[in-house]
Write an enzyme that holds these catalytic residues in place. Structure first.
Site, PDB file in Angstrom:
ATOM      1  N   GLY A   1      40.101  26.076 -16.210  1.00 13.56           N
ATOM      2  CA  GLY A   1      40.807  25.561 -15.482  1.00 13.56           C
ATOM      3  C   GLY A   1      40.699  25.299 -13.855  1.00 13.56           C
ATOM      4  O   GLY A   1      39.791  25.764 -13.523  1.00 13.56           O
TER       5      GLY A   1
ATOM      6  N   VAL B   1      50.318  25.374   1.567  1.00  4.25           N
ATOM      7  CA  VAL B   1      49.258  26.563   1.236  1.00  4.25           C
ATOM      8  C   VAL B   1      47.704  25.866   1.128  1.00  4.25           C
ATOM      9  O   VAL B   1      46.813  26.364   1.859  1.00  4.25           O
ATOM     10  CB  VAL B   1      49.311  27.070  -0.160  1.00  4.25           C
ATOM     11  CG1 VAL B   1      48.084  27.981  -0.754  1.00  4.25           C
ATOM     12  CG2 VAL B   1      50.636  27.716  -0.245  1.00  4.25           C
TER      13      VAL B   1
ATOM     14  N   ALA C   1      48.920  30.149 -10.451  1.00  8.26           N
ATOM     15  CA  ALA C   1      48.187  30.642 -11.540  1.00  8.26           C
ATOM     16  C   ALA C   1      48.584  31.844 -12.307  1.00  8.26           C
ATOM     17  O   ALA C   1      48.821  31.993 -13.493  1.00  8.26           O
ATOM     18  CB  ALA C   1      46.632  31.126 -11.170  1.00  8.26           C
TER      19      ALA C   1
ATOM     20  N   CYS D   1      42.336  27.057 -11.490  1.00 10.79           N
ATOM     21  CA  CYS D   1      42.320  28.178 -10.861  1.00 10.79           C
ATOM     22  C   CYS D   1      40.903  28.914 -10.638  1.00 10.79           C
ATOM     23  O   CYS D   1      40.471  28.998  -9.447  1.00 10.79           O
ATOM     24  CB  CYS D   1      43.201  29.117 -11.389  1.00 10.79           C
ATOM     25  SG  CYS D   1      42.972  30.837 -10.765  1.00 10.79           S
TER      26      CYS D   1
ATOM     27  N   HIS E   1      49.711  57.580   4.599  1.00  7.81           N
ATOM     28  CA  HIS E   1      49.595  57.238   5.965  1.00  7.81           C
ATOM     29  C   HIS E   1      47.990  57.511   6.181  1.00  7.81           C
ATOM     30  O   HIS E   1      47.720  58.670   5.717  1.00  7.81           O
ATOM     31  CB  HIS E   1      50.375  58.154   6.907  1.00  7.81           C
ATOM     32  CG  HIS E   1      50.246  58.070   8.353  1.00  7.81           C
ATOM     33  ND1 HIS E   1      50.523  57.042   9.216  1.00  7.81           N
ATOM     34  CD2 HIS E   1      49.441  58.917   9.198  1.00  7.81           C
ATOM     35  CE1 HIS E   1      50.066  57.103  10.327  1.00  7.81           C
ATOM     36  NE2 HIS E   1      49.328  58.224  10.397  1.00  7.81           N
TER      37      HIS E   1
ATOM     38  N   LYS F   1      39.025  19.960 -22.178  1.00  8.69           N
ATOM     39  CA  LYS F   1      37.649  18.898 -22.071  1.00  8.69           C
ATOM     40  C   LYS F   1      36.663  19.156 -21.054  1.00  8.69           C
ATOM     41  O   LYS F   1      35.742  18.810 -20.984  1.00  8.69           O
ATOM     42  CB  LYS F   1      38.654  17.370 -21.631  1.00  8.69           C
ATOM     43  CG  LYS F   1      39.063  17.516 -20.034  1.00  8.69           C
ATOM     44  CD  LYS F   1      39.707  16.210 -19.691  1.00  8.69           C
ATOM     45  CE  LYS F   1      40.154  15.973 -18.369  1.00  8.69           C
ATOM     46  NZ  LYS F   1      40.836  14.865 -18.252  1.00  8.69           N
TER      47      LYS F   1
ATOM     48  N   GLY G   1      49.070  18.551  -1.861  1.00  6.38           N
ATOM     49  CA  GLY G   1      49.772  19.003  -2.975  1.00  6.38           C
ATOM     50  C   GLY G   1      48.878  18.467  -4.171  1.00  6.38           C
ATOM     51  O   GLY G   1      48.030  17.657  -4.160  1.00  6.38           O
TER      52      GLY G   1
END
Length: 462
Positions: free
Chosen positions: A44, A182, A314, A46, A439, A39, A266
């Site tokens: 979406g 988060v 995601a 993410c 390294h 829609k 959330g």
């Protein structure tokens, strides 16, 4: 094809976010005839309101911090402030490029894409734009939206959600962030880098409370040094407007005032009014219930992503969507080990982990069967160069595999790939210690930690 009432797709997907479009792409790749219904915009949360835009803001904040602090590296710069319109243009350009690429990818796979608000109308059909789209199987992937608390109205003005925060036309002078998970700590980090005065309110006893307690404590220490304030262990009571901002009152009577309140407690599933329960799909608190193969109690209906009570990430949606497509195409599929999914919080410093916490390991195996080792990034040359601090913590079953890797420090999200292999391949510390790490890299710290756990530390003390 969608307008032809005689067309029956192999798979009809309701929702074009991470889980939905991954299922569409994989299904089409495997020869399924797929219809994808969305829609809003393909990609979406993410792509448009989550992972991508927030990380763009965080990177802009990192650049701001570097401009302020460049003198410590012998570089002369001047910091003149944040051009929020420029930040948004940068963010939106990133989103736009990815969005166009995704649209092209879906078209190239010959997925039938339908714009419109769909509703499950039977176990084998979705109603959209006044027509019935028929499918041998239906995948529900309608995602999530920011949550609030009873009596706390998100008005988009002074009390805002993460969606509002991503398009805010200014950097707030001060902000209270309700929620230290988060979303909360990422916005706290970005806004602090932009110059805001930030206070996090978290009802539980630690920031990022689902992480290993050591990671939480390291993040809290780093945030204190950055001047990000937080109040832990007391829950929210109410919020009210003041003359020029918002006042938040906690359950113990303590109050905080700021220009804006960001509600970051959330995200909840988008499932109300979409016909799921009417068609007999089992639900719990708005979530669609599924088995380990993402199948609901209705044989022709599956569900993935934030709509189901799994990790709201995601890459979890990608994996779940692909699993469904492969199962429907007749391939052998393996259930997802959610403990084996890498988790990254992209604040400064980053928090990255895979596997289980030390507390969980002790619960599962017994305290006497668990070994934990911490490797301080102070011993890592590249981390010294970057002037970042933190730790890598390994959790091992005694004389057995590493079952948890927990990392705090700048760029630790880039190290979680190897950590994922260590956990998922049930590697022994001695096996990882045999691998030669480049390294100087931060990745080398993972190798050093395993060397130490294997009993042969190099750049660390016994």
């Amino acid at each position: 094809m969608a307008n032809d009432a005689s067309t029956v797709f192999d798979l009809v997907i309701l929702g074009g976010g991470s889980g939905g479009y991954a299922a569409a792409l994989r299904g089409a790749q495997l020869g399924l005839d797929v219809a994808l219904i969305e829609k809003n915009k393909l990609g979406g949360t993410c792509l448009h309101n989550g992972c991508i835009p927030t990380k763009a803001l965080l990177h802009a904040g990192e650049i701001a911090d570097q401009a302020r602090e460049a003198a410590q590296f012998g570089v002369k710069t001047s910091y003149e402030g944040i051009d929020i319109a420029g930040v948004h243009k940068y963010k939106d350009d990133v989103i736009s490029g990815l969005y166009k690429g995704l649209q092209g990818l879906v078209a190239s796979r010959k997925v039938t894409y339908i714009e419109g608000e769909g509703r499950l109308s039977s176990p084998t059909s979705v109603a959209v734009n006044g027509q019935q789209v028929q499918g041998r199987h239906i995948l529900l992937a309608t995602g999530s939206v920011p949550k609030s608390l009873p009596g706390l109205e998100i008005d988009g003005n002074r009390i805002i959600s993460s969606d509002h925060a991503l398009t805010l036309d200014r950097v707030p002078k001060s902000a209270i962030i309700l929620g230290g998970g988060v979303i909360g700590v990422e916005f706290a980090s970005a806004w602090k880098s932009f110059g805001a005065d930030v206070t996090i309110v978290e009802g539980l006893k630690h920031l990022v409370p689902v992480e290993d307690e050591n990671s939480s404590k390291l993040l809290e220490r780093a945030f204190r040094k950055r001047g990000i304030k937080f109040n832990l262990g007391t829950f929210f009571d109410k919020a009210e407007y003041t003359a020029d901002g918002v006042k938040v009152t906690l359950a113990d009577g303590k109050t905080f005032e700021a220009e804006v309140l960001l509600v970051a407690i959330g995200r909840g599933p988008v499932s109300a009014g979409l016909g799921y329960e009417e068609q007999g799909v089992a639900m719990d608190r708005g979530y669609v219930l599924v088995d380990e193969y993402m199948q609901t109690n209705v044989p022709t209906v599956s569900a993935v992503g934030d709509l189901v009570p799994t990790l709201q990430l995601a890459h979890v949606g990608f994996a779940e969507g692909m699993l469904v497509a492969e199962r429907l195409a007749g391939q052998k599929v393996v259930p997802i080990d959610y403990d084996g999914v890498p988790r990254v919080t992209y604040c400064h410093p980053e928090v990255a982990s895979v596997g289980i916490t030390e507390a969980k390991a002790k619960e599962l195996y017994g305290a006497d069967k668990v070994v934990a080792l911490k490797y301080n990034l102070a011993g890592n040359g590249k981390s010294k160069i970057l002037k970042t601090t933190g730790e890598i913590k390994l959790v091992q079953v005694k004389d057995g595999a590493v079952v948890g890797v927990h990392m705090v420090g700048d760029r630790m999200g880039e190290q979680v790939g190897e950590a994922q292999l260590v956990y998922n391949w049930e590697a022994l510390p001695a096996e990882v210690a045999q691998l030669v790490h480049a390294h100087p890299t931060q990745n080398e710290a993972l190798g050093e930690a395993h060397l130490a756990l294997a009993g042969k530390p190099l750049h660390s003390h016994d």
